[in-house]
Design a protein around this motif. Structure first.
Motif, PDB file in Angstrom:
ATOM      1  N   HIS A 232      -5.807   1.554  -5.335  1.00  0.00           N
ATOM      2  CA  HIS A 232      -4.745   2.314  -6.239  1.00  0.00           C
ATOM      3  C   HIS A 232      -5.093   2.533  -7.576  1.00  0.00           C
ATOM      4  O   HIS A 232      -4.256   2.916  -8.358  1.00  0.00           O
ATOM      5  CB  HIS A 232      -3.149   1.888  -5.833  1.00  0.00           C
ATOM      6  CG  HIS A 232      -2.895   2.067  -4.459  1.00  0.00           C
ATOM      7  ND1 HIS A 232      -1.919   3.164  -4.144  1.00  0.00           N
ATOM      8  CD2 HIS A 232      -2.945   1.308  -3.405  1.00  0.00           C
ATOM      9  CE1 HIS A 232      -1.805   3.077  -2.903  1.00  0.00           C
ATOM     10  NE2 HIS A 232      -2.475   2.016  -2.424  1.00  0.00           N
TER      11      HIS A 232
ATOM     12  N   CYS B 268       3.016   5.201  -7.467  1.00  0.00           N
ATOM     13  CA  CYS B 268       1.977   5.719  -8.444  1.00  0.00           C
ATOM     14  C   CYS B 268       1.032   6.792  -7.957  1.00  0.00           C
ATOM     15  O   CYS B 268      -0.198   6.526  -7.691  1.00  0.00           O
ATOM     16  CB  CYS B 268       1.018   4.388  -8.780  1.00  0.00           C
ATOM     17  SG  CYS B 268       2.162   2.828  -8.923  1.00  0.00           S
TER      18      CYS B 268
ATOM     19  N   ASP C 123       0.761  -1.129   0.072  1.00  0.00           N
ATOM     20  CA  ASP C 123      -0.269   0.042  -0.059  1.00  0.00           C
ATOM     21  C   ASP C 123       0.881   1.190   0.118  1.00  0.00           C
ATOM     22  O   ASP C 123       0.746   2.081  -0.744  1.00  0.00           O
ATOM     23  CB  ASP C 123      -0.892  -0.077   1.254  1.00  0.00           C
ATOM     24  CG  ASP C 123      -1.989   0.987   1.121  1.00  0.00           C
ATOM     25  OD1 ASP C 123      -2.487   1.620   0.184  1.00  0.00           O
ATOM     26  OD2 ASP C 123      -2.316   1.420   2.344  1.00  0.00           O
TER      27      ASP C 123
ATOM     28  N   GLY D  66      -2.186   6.907  -9.786  1.00  0.00           N
ATOM     29  CA  GLY D  66      -2.891   5.591 -10.087  1.00  0.00           C
ATOM     30  C   GLY D  66      -2.238   4.477 -10.803  1.00  0.00           C
ATOM     31  O   GLY D  66      -1.334   4.928 -11.802  1.00  0.00           O
TER      32      GLY D  66
ATOM     33  N   LEU E 140       2.858   1.368  -3.334  1.00  0.00           N
ATOM     34  CA  LEU E 140       2.010   2.031  -4.549  1.00  0.00           C
ATOM     35  C   LEU E 140       1.785   3.485  -4.171  1.00  0.00           C
ATOM     36  O   LEU E 140       1.779   4.127  -5.187  1.00  0.00           O
ATOM     37  CB  LEU E 140       0.909   1.203  -4.570  1.00  0.00           C
ATOM     38  CG  LEU E 140       1.096  -0.230  -5.167  1.00  0.00           C
ATOM     39  CD1 LEU E 140      -0.336  -1.007  -5.182  1.00  0.00           C
ATOM     40  CD2 LEU E 140       1.503  -0.199  -6.494  1.00  0.00           C
ATOM     41  N   THR E 141       1.644   3.795  -2.952  1.00  0.00           N
ATOM     42  CA  THR E 141       1.166   5.460  -3.010  1.00  0.00           C
ATOM     43  C   THR E 141       2.697   6.312  -3.374  1.00  0.00           C
ATOM     44  O   THR E 141       2.279   7.149  -4.054  1.00  0.00           O
ATOM     45  CB  THR E 141       1.193   5.770  -1.453  1.00  0.00           C
ATOM     46  OG1 THR E 141       0.011   4.830  -1.169  1.00  0.00           O
ATOM     47  CG2 THR E 141       0.798   7.040  -1.048  1.00  0.00           C
TER      48      THR E 141
END
Ligand SMILES: NC(=O)c1ccc[n+]([C@@H]2O[C@H](COP(=O)([O-])OP(=O)(O)OC[C@H]3O[C@@H](n4cnc5c(N)ncnc54)[C@H](OP(=O)(O)O)[C@@H]3O)[C@@H](O)[C@H]2O)c1
Length: 368
Positions: free
Chosen positions: A262, A240, A233, A243, A236-237
């Protein structure tokens, strides 16, 4: 191997929870005899695949449908009429374990198959099988251009799955961010490279620092996440902020749930497999946040590679071209020795493989 002996691994018990080596037992059988219109195949490589886990526990109806699907792809690919197989689905205790393999014809009473021809097909976990090419252990013959293991990897089912899953189902566009789970595995490593060839920004998820390094340094992905030591999590933040446009999912479960949060608006998820759930006893939990599909207008679509059987030739041509230019790197994880087949299969669920896992049974294909 003693002459005249056909070594076999047979199903000894149905696993409850994680599959164990004791779910298989070793047996020696006489060599199959061949009649008119038949030939004898010696297995050179056995393919181990996560999907085989289902063959150990699924219902006979499911297995017969799965076998039909495989055979349909085979017959359509060969442009032949579908013929009901004599092949008995390997769900019974005591049956030879079913799997894809690559072999060579060592004796033939068939006009179209000569000694030395290479074939792939459902050869099973055994040294020898007899075939008539079509109805009894159907096989596809190929001309060797690339090293043999490639015909079970990039040019085999893994390549077909990655090619159609990425290009037909996920449909990435240049510049988009593509995320692949199981990225260091057989299918994932090819799917990720196909996305890179499409000029996407590609991020892989895999287990362990070695796989993370391999994905960026060897395959040239833009970033990789080690799901065993990193928080997906948070990563990915960071990676991306706008998103994920495309998610090629090989693992399902909790990872899918995290990735759903995401996904970019109008994103696409190609649901290839859910390996995180295969080796559990019970029913896996589904993602709790499926409402994201509606609010972010995400298309999530499952697929099975054999449905694309009529187009396998097209895929093989393109994948071969990418191999030839070096834009696609093949990767095979080759275990050695018949005795190690069950261990290699179990390794899929422990993540011991990088690239396509298979077992080499012999060093001595007949020269061709
Ligand atoms: N839709 C189709 O037609 C089709 C066809 C073939 C395969 N598949 C699916 O594609 C997926 C990959 O298959 P493959 O043949 O390419 O095998 P693979 O990726 O080469 O091998 C399995 C890999 O899965 C990972 N894994 C195992 N347990 C896991 C878990 N609990 N959570 C997350 N990752 C786990 C391991 O890598 P890590 O070290 O990274 O954990 C392991 O190396 C499977 O889900 C399979 O069922 C679908």
């Amino acid at each position: 191997m003693p002459a005249g002996i056909n070594r076999q691994w047979v199903v000894a018990s149905r696993p409850r929870g994680a599959v164990a080596e004791t779910d298989f037992s070793y047996r020696e059988a006489p060599l199959p005899t061949i009649g008119d219109g038949q030939f004898l195949v010696r297995t050179l490589f056995v393919s181990v695949d996560p999907g085989l886990r289902g063959w150990l526990t699924r219902s006979p109806e499911y297995l017969s449908q799965a076998l039909d699907l495989y055979l349909d792809a085979y017959f359509v690919t060969r442009g032949q009429m579908r013929v009901p197989p004599e092949y008995s689905a390997p769900l019974h205790i005591g049956s030879v374990m079913c799997s894809q393999g690559l072999g060579q014809v060592v004796e033939s009473h068939h006009p179209d198959y000569a000694v030395g021809d290479f074939v792939t097909g459902l050869l099973g976990w055994q040294d020898y099988c007899s075939s008539d090419g079509a109805t009894r252990v159907p096989v596809s013959r190929f001309k060797r251009v690339h090293p043999l293991p490639r015909y079970l990897g990039v040019l085999g089912n893994s390549g077909m799955t990655a090619y159609f899953g990425m290009l037909d189902v996920a449909r990435p566009r240049e510049g988009e961010t593509v995320l692949v789970s199981g990225a260091a595995g057989a299918t994932g490593s090819i799917a990720a490279q196909i996305a890179r060839i499409q000029r996407c920004r590609v991020i892989g998820i895999a287990g362990g620092p070695e796989k993370r390094r391999w994905l960026t340094e060897e395959l040239g992905l833009d970033a990789a996440i080690d799901y065993k030591s990193e928080n997906i999590d948070l990563r990915l933040t960071e990676l991306c902020p706008d998103g994920v446009n495309v998610y090629f999912d090989n693992v399902g479960g909790r990872t899918l749930e995290i990735v759903l949060d995401h996904m970019a608006t109008w994103g696409r998820i190609a649901l290839c497999g859910t390996i995180s759930a295969y080796d559990h006893g019970g029913t896996p939990a589904g993602p709790a946040n499926l409402a994201r599909l509606a609010t972010s207008r995400i298309r999530m679509e499952g697929f099975l590679a054999p449905d694309y059987g009529p187009r396998y030739r097209e895929a093989r041509r393109q994948l071969s071209a990418w191999l030839a230019t070096g834009s696609l790197k093949p990767c095979e994880h080759i275990h050695e020795g018949f005795e190690n087949i069950p261990r290699a299969f179990l390794g899929l669920f422990q993540g011991t493989n990088i690239g396509k896992a298979m077992v080499k049974l012999t060093d001595v294909p007949i020269a061709r």
